[in-house]
Scaffold this active site. Sequence first.
Site, PDB file in Angstrom:
ATOM      1  N   ARG A 152      25.210   2.985  58.565  1.00  0.00           N
ATOM      2  CA  ARG A 152      23.878   2.738  58.020  1.00  0.00           C
ATOM      3  C   ARG A 152      22.910   2.649  59.194  1.00  0.00           C
ATOM      4  O   ARG A 152      23.296   2.289  60.312  1.00  0.00           O
ATOM      5  CB  ARG A 152      23.842   1.427  57.233  1.00  0.00           C
ATOM      6  N   LYS A 176      26.684  -4.918  55.619  1.00  0.00           N
ATOM      7  CA  LYS A 176      26.046  -5.786  54.644  1.00  0.00           C
ATOM      8  C   LYS A 176      26.803  -7.095  54.517  1.00  0.00           C
ATOM      9  O   LYS A 176      28.028  -7.124  54.531  1.00  0.00           O
ATOM     10  CB  LYS A 176      25.985  -5.084  53.286  1.00  0.00           C
ATOM     11  N   HIS A 247      20.235   8.202  56.015  1.00  0.00           N
ATOM     12  CA  HIS A 247      21.300   8.212  55.016  1.00  0.00           C
ATOM     13  C   HIS A 247      21.814   9.620  54.748  1.00  0.00           C
ATOM     14  O   HIS A 247      22.932   9.789  54.240  1.00  0.00           O
ATOM     15  CB  HIS A 247      20.801   7.563  53.719  1.00  0.00           C
ATOM     16  N   ARG A 250      24.853   9.875  56.775  1.00  0.00           N
ATOM     17  CA  ARG A 250      25.917   9.013  56.233  1.00  0.00           C
ATOM     18  C   ARG A 250      26.545   9.667  55.006  1.00  0.00           C
ATOM     19  O   ARG A 250      27.773   9.695  54.859  1.00  0.00           O
ATOM     20  CB  ARG A 250      25.340   7.642  55.892  1.00  0.00           C
ATOM     21  N   HIS A 273      32.191  -0.085  52.248  1.00  0.00           N
ATOM     22  CA  HIS A 273      31.901  -0.387  50.847  1.00  0.00           C
ATOM     23  C   HIS A 273      32.824  -1.498  50.363  1.00  0.00           C
ATOM     24  O   HIS A 273      34.044  -1.402  50.515  1.00  0.00           O
ATOM     25  CB  HIS A 273      32.108   0.846  49.970  1.00  0.00           C
ATOM     26  N   TYR A 282      30.913  10.011  46.120  1.00  0.00           N
ATOM     27  CA  TYR A 282      31.048  11.155  47.015  1.00  0.00           C
ATOM     28  C   TYR A 282      32.092  12.146  46.528  1.00  0.00           C
ATOM     29  O   TYR A 282      32.029  13.320  46.873  1.00  0.00           O
ATOM     30  CB  TYR A 282      31.380  10.676  48.428  1.00  0.00           C
TER      31      TYR A 282
END
Length: 301
Positions: A152, A176, A247, A250, A273, A282
């Site tokens: 990110r 995150k 992004h 990514r 994730h 994806y």
Amino acid sequence: MVAGGDYDQRVEQYLAFLTVEKGLSKKTISAYTTDLVRFGRFIEQQQIASVGRIDTAMVLKYLIELRQAGLGARSRARHLVSLRGFFKFLTQEKIIDQNPAQRIDLPKTGLQLPDVLTVADVEALLSAPDSAKPEGLRDTAMLEMLYGAGLRVSELIGMEINAVNLDAGFVRVFGKGSRERVVPVGRVALAAIRNYLAHARPVLLKARTCSALFVTRRGSAMTRQGFWYLIGRYGRQCGLKQKITPHSLRHSFATHLLEGGADLRAVQMMLGHADIATTQIYTHVAQRQLLAAHKKYHPRG
């Protein structure tokens, strides 16, 4: 909270779980809270006193109400995802027997597939910076790192110099919720970082010190806005028609790995994730491209 019965208590338990156990960010927690508060108002209007009385029909009725209120498919999908997570938590805690939102399909246009660059487009973008300038060496290293590790933009600009292990070929990333992960970096990206560290970073810093890996002429860390501007400029410079953002690389990183045969779980770990369902988007991108290739090249496609 507004609902009666045990709903408020269960929502508070769930939000505490997301905060403490999952380590989600305040922004994400706030979004979940907003969605669950709205659903709480709805079940209060329906005179539902217990989470055990919420069934699939009630969740569907709520989604219909959201549509009638003017919410688009994407917003309704987000609400459904929030409810799925909440009820999944309740089933895991054995508070309810089954997840009433589990079998409800997401609105078809609720999840937007990410734009993915072709390998040729990625190569054009990565070669756009001027390697004769210190800023160009820095930008090449940043672009290579973004694509080579699937980071990110916040992880890229927040990376400190001691987070890179050039000998072992990996970087430590804080994603995150401050979750740490170790991500492998390809040889091309590693070479670009070595080149930047040897020939550009000292020139940019001069006699100043900075713990950030990527720095500006002012001797400070590269900012999020600054890098967004740079990658957009390079996209236009090499003639890419679509809008290029951090992004974009990514998304391309994940899709190209899956197209090459990488395991979904491995890609999930590299992307950071928390839920593999997020990574599965994806696979839809890869499948879409495979279908297009089949249609184009197969004699009966």
